[in-house]
Design an enzyme around this catalytic site. Structure first.
Site, mmCIF file in Angstrom:
data_model
loop_
_atom_site.group_PDB
_atom_site.id
_atom_site.type_symbol
_atom_site.label_atom_id
_atom_site.label_comp_id
_atom_site.label_asym_id
_atom_site.label_seq_id
_atom_site.Cartn_x
_atom_site.Cartn_y
_atom_site.Cartn_z
ATOM 1 N N HIS A 193 1.040 -1.358 0.016
ATOM 2 C CA HIS A 193 0.166 -0.057 0.062
ATOM 3 C C HIS A 193 0.960 1.260 -0.086
ATOM 4 O O HIS A 193 2.025 1.450 0.588
ATOM 5 C CB HIS A 193 -0.855 -0.008 1.275
ATOM 6 C CG HIS A 193 -2.069 -0.930 1.161
ATOM 7 N ND1 HIS A 193 -3.174 -0.656 0.565
ATOM 8 C CD2 HIS A 193 -2.021 -2.215 1.721
ATOM 9 C CE1 HIS A 193 -3.935 -1.976 0.823
ATOM 10 N NE2 HIS A 193 -3.217 -3.114 1.437
ATOM 11 N N LYS B 183 -15.730 -1.825 2.940
ATOM 12 C CA LYS B 183 -14.455 -1.608 2.092
ATOM 13 C C LYS B 183 -13.660 -2.686 1.748
ATOM 14 O O LYS B 183 -13.964 -3.698 2.256
ATOM 15 C CB LYS B 183 -13.676 -0.472 3.213
ATOM 16 C CG LYS B 183 -13.293 -1.386 4.384
ATOM 17 C CD LYS B 183 -12.302 -0.614 5.405
ATOM 18 C CE LYS B 183 -11.858 -1.235 6.239
ATOM 19 N NZ LYS B 183 -10.732 -0.313 7.169
ATOM 20 N N ILE C 246 -1.467 -7.175 13.937
ATOM 21 C CA ILE C 246 -0.960 -6.772 12.702
ATOM 22 C C ILE C 246 -1.715 -7.094 11.616
ATOM 23 O O ILE C 246 -1.439 -8.181 10.985
ATOM 24 C CB ILE C 246 0.702 -7.348 12.570
ATOM 25 C CG1 ILE C 246 1.459 -7.171 14.020
ATOM 26 C CG2 ILE C 246 1.508 -6.703 11.377
ATOM 27 C CD1 ILE C 246 1.783 -5.726 14.239
ATOM 28 N N CYS D 184 5.305 -28.810 -14.123
ATOM 29 C CA CYS D 184 4.173 -27.945 -14.035
ATOM 30 C C CYS D 184 4.020 -27.454 -15.653
ATOM 31 O O CYS D 184 4.737 -26.558 -15.997
ATOM 32 C CB CYS D 184 4.045 -27.073 -12.973
ATOM 33 S SG CYS D 184 2.566 -26.209 -13.084
#
Lengths: 423, 476
Positions: B50, B249, B335, B400
């Site tokens: 962020h 939100k 946290i 994979c």
């Protein structure tokens, strides 16, 4: 750089059949690239019988069917490399540059005048189904379970619920039962099964395994390993009806909820895909919208029988060979017939027919969207009926086809061909 | 062995703190309850770095977010972690919400967030053509980014271990005793000793705190997500948020660092351990995300999953403090978001707390800040790949198909620190099994490799430790 006339991506039933057909048409410089350690593709783990009735007129197991084609490849001396992955396809100056990787030679490029895509398909995983509940061990696609049981000799679980009545799920219901597991139920969210009728009879009915239609797994339970599932009826919008649910104790949930053509390579090369089939858009030669690149088998659309895969792949192989022989010069194109999906038709392959005057009769494969009984299959060109055939029963699990005569195409080379179910 | 510092919890904060402490001549261990690191909140979250305009100015969240996001850019290079500074965009859909954007902008400026500005709805739609018609304005933060949270955690723990830290997995702490300046941290019969203890147990932080008499209440909030195929990863290039409001939100639409599209999360109070996926949750995600864009192709969902936020009832802010009841015991509680973004700064902050408390912190000159990811092979040029294949042919063997992962990469994940011991651990490190077939093809091969490398039978291989066995025995 290595040079080949045709590079075939995938050494399963599609790739091998395409290789043989191209060879028999006079193109001998062919390379099959296979990612597994031997030719055969997924057939190698399909140890049950039922393969080859149309193609060979006898009932073979998967490995037997694959071995027949592997033998044909060997007899023709067609080159193949195993344990090798194709990483990308790019337009080269002449033809297509195929970039591959293996342990022996690392990453390297092969030049191909034509490429045939035959990578097959994969199973729709749990994530794509967004089944509520926990995420414990014990949830497998039916094909993964099949590999554990048939190739590795290991049991993924003992108390089994199967979601989805696709053919691999039905086959695994029987297989797990034969190995001593208890298969409680096969749930199918649709009101009909997506598998072959013969598999429902031979794999479920013969073993008293119930098939519950319009039923899904509403919740998965268990912290570390599956401890049970809640199954529930669904309404006509396929939403769970909570009042009609039941809890089944089990340690394993197998998923057989559809197959998805494996087209990473195709879309990365910028080749247009059909949103319904998940495979490339092709013409009657199985040529994609990238010149000189063909596709066949389950990477093009999911087939119900391997016999049809072989048949379709032979078309692609022969076409690729013709393409090379003519020096990439196409026969004069008179026009392109568009194929329209009428009532009840989910998709068609091919999606279009290029009319050159040299066409033979064209077989158009299709699948219907639901079960139809006592209907007419109508084919029309530019609104005018070409044919109409009575159909006793048509089901989404079984592939259908119509044959379009050369005269119909030649008469309307830019026409719209419509295939529809008249109820 | 006696440690200077024992960190309880192998999440992103614990792992980065361990790594930070290895810059000093300290003996450090991490105690993890599960079979691998990054199995709590660090596994299932949005993976957003962020900008830092959301937290209230003056809070630890504000300070550590902005600082953590700044450090992250260097950190990801040192640790070879996939990260992309794609920027974020908060959308407003009416005038009232545009006003709210201005408040967020001012908050961001007060917090010192760089590259933050407001744009019109038209400009937002020009930058992101998939956005809904009704977008009336947006707050753009170009310093925000996306990262794979467990990749970061594994890399941080691996680098800490390469520099000498110890990791004890399957070590759920059951008791903590202090005697003569030494802590004994127990897990059943097992025990380790340490001078300092850091409680970084995430959702379990209140339980651990209670062992030394500290009272906190974690109120876990569940977030459900839908992850879409890589083919959809280009729907948006920014991380798209909505202005917090009546519609809740946090339902974001974002590309992930690995190129998928992520939609979610919901936010529901729940119990510890509840990471079930619900139909209601998935419906809610779709309904709210539709405000941002109606172009999400849910037919391309490859996975739904849920994670728990370690929210704390006692504080809106992060709690980072010395215990009031136990000496040399640091509590890291609550946290939650922006925990991932803040983690690199929390690690530095905790190191400073230890220094201030008197722990001798002599620089470790031999500290090596870099680590090479087991996924490094995939980023190489053709020549680079060929060199590696020549040295180790396993890199030429593809396992994979969906995510193009080779045997060499899987072996590296099993062999390098912290070693992968289960299928999911291999998946988190290499992405094998994380593609559109979700392990349909590669699972059987990876089971075999895990068994061979660990010298165990395939029936002992688990999906994620404990009794999450993949197989129950042999066929008849």
């Amino acid at each position: 750089m290595m040079n080949y006339d045709i590079v075939i991506v995938g050494g399963g039933p599609a790739g091998m059949a395409a290789a043989c057909a191209a060879y028999d048409n006079g193109t001998e410089n062919i390379l099959i690239v296979e990612r597994d350690n031997a030719l055969g593709g997924i057939l190698r783990q399909c140890i049950h019988n039922g393969f080859g009735l149309h193609r060979f007129g006898e009932e073979l197991t998967g490995p037997e069917y694959a071995a027949r084609y592997a033998k044909m490849v060997a007899e023709r001396g067609i080159d193949y490399i195993v344990d090798t992955m194709v990483l990308s396809l790019e337009k080269g100056e002449e033809g297509t540059v195929v970039t591959v990787m293996n342990s022996e030679r690392g990453v390297f490029c092969i030049n191909a005048k034509a490429v045939i895509l035959a990578m097959g398909c994969r199973e729709r995983p749990r994530g794509a189904l967004s089944i509520p509940g926990t995420r414990p061990a014990g949830v497998y696609t039916a094909g993964t379970a099949q590999r554990y049981v048939n190739i590795k000799g290991k049991m993924p679980g003992k108390n089994v619920v199967i979601l989805g009545s696709g053919d691999i799920g039905l086959i695994m219901a029987r297989r797990m039962t034969l190995e001593g597991a208890k298969v409680h139920v096969v749930c199918e969210i649709m009101p009909y099964s997506g598998g072959l009728n013969r598999n429902i009879v031979q794999c479920l009915n013969d073993f008293d395994i119930p098939l519950k239609l319009s039923t899904t797994v509403a919740k998965i339970h268990g912290g570390e390993r599956v401890t049970g599932v809640t199954i529930a009826k669904v309404d006509s919008n396929m939403r769970v009806i909570p009042e009609e649910s039941e809890y089944i104790e089990c340690d394993t949930l197998l998923l057989s909820c559809g197959l998805l053509p494996e087209n990473e390579l195709t879309s990365a090369a910028g080749i247009a895909l059909d949103p319904i089939t998940g495979g490339a858009v092709v013409n009657e030669n199985r040529e994609t919208e990238m010149e000189g690149v063909f596709a066949c088998g389950n990477v093009l659309h999911v087939h119900d029988l391997v016999d049809y895969v072989s048949e379709e792949s032979a078309v692609a192989g022969k076409s690729a060979s013709e393409y090379i022989k003519n020096g990439a010069k196409k026969a004069a194109l008179m026009g392109t017939v568009k194929i329209e999906k009428g009532n009840g038709v989910r998709y068609t392959v091919p999606q279009k027919i290029d009319v050159t005057g040299a066409n033979e009769e064209v077989k158009v494969y299709f699948r219907v969207g639901k079960i139809y009984e006592g209907v007419n299959l109508k084919v029309s060109m530019n609104g005018e009926q070409v044919s109409s055939a009575k159909k006793r029963k048509m089901a989404p699990g079984e592939m259908e086809f119509v044959k379009i005569k050369k005269s119909v195409l030649d008469a309307a080379p830019n026409g719209t061909l419509k295939i529809e179910i008249v109820e | 062995m006696k440690y200077d510092v024992a960190i309880i919890g192998g999440g992103v904060v614990g792992a980065l703190t361990a790594r930070e402490l290895m810059k000093y001549k300290l003996r450090v261990c991490v105690l993890e309850a599960k079979d691998d690191v990054a199995l709590g909140a660090s596994r299932a979250n949005s993976g957003i770095v962020h900008g830092g305009f959301d937290p209230v100015p003056g809070t630890l969240k504000a300070k550590l977010n902005v600082e953590g996001t700044r450090i992250m850019k260097t950190l990801v290079r040192e640790l070879d972690v996939h990260y992309r500074q794609n920027g974020s965009m908060v959308l407003a859909f009416c005038e009232e919400e545009v006003e709210h954007l201005k408040k967020l902008y001012e908050r961001g400026i007060a917090n010192g967030v760089p590259e933050l500005y407001l744009i019109s709805g038209e400009e937002a739609k020009k930058r992101e053509p998939a956005l809904s018609e009704s977008v009336a304005g947006a707050l753009v933060c170009d310093s925000a980014g996306i990262i794979c949270p467990y990749d970061l955690t594994v890399a941080a723990m691996g680098n800490a271990m390469d520099n000498g830290a110890d990791l004890f997995c399957d070590f759920p702490v059951t008791a903590i005793e202090e005697n003569g300046g030494i802590y004994t941290v127990k897990s059943g019969e097992k025990a380790i000793e340490a001078t300092y203890v850091i409680n970084s147990a995430g959702v379990g932080a209140d339980t651990v705190a209670a062992m030394v008499g500290d009272k906190y209440t974690i109120t876990p909030k569940k977030g459900e997500y839908l992850l879409l195929d890589r083919s959809e990863g280009g729907l948006v290039s920014y991380t798209i948020f909505q202005v917090p409001g009546a519609f809740g939100k946090g339902i974001l639409v974002s590309p992930t660092a690995d190129g998928n599209l992520l939609v979610g999360p919901t936010s529901e109070l729940t119990e510890k351990g509840d990471v079930t996926i619900t139909l209601a949750g998935l419906d809610k995600i779709k309904a709210i995300a539709a405000r941002s864009t109606e172009k999400i192709n849910y037919r391309k969902v490859i996975k739904s999953f849920a994670g728990l936020r370690s929210s704390c009832a006692d504080s809106e802010d992060f709690i980072i403090e010395f215990s009031k009841n136990a000496p040399r015991f640091i509590e890291l509680v609550g946290i939650e978001s922006p925990g991932l973004s803040s983690a690199p700064a929390i690690a530095v902050y905790v190191a400073e707390m230890l220094r201030a408390d008197g722990l001798a912190m002599e620089a470790n000159e031999s500290f090596n800040p870099t680590r090479t990811s087991c996924r490094h092979f995939g980023t190489l040029s053709m020549e680079g790949k060929n060199e590696m294949i020549k040295a180790d042919p396993a890199f030429g063997h593809l396992i994979c198909r969906c995510e193009t992962v080779t045997e060499g990469e899987i072996l590296a994940a099993i062999r390098q620190n912290p070693p992968a011991r289960s299928l999911d651990a291999v998946k988190r490190r290499t992405r094998a099994g994380m593609g559109r077939c979700q392990g349909g093809f590669c699972t059987t091969f990876i089971t075999e490799l895990l068994a061979k490398e660990q010298g165990i039978d395939e029936t002992e291989v688990t999906k994620f430790g404990g009794s999450s066995y993949m197989l129950c025995g042999k066929t008849k």
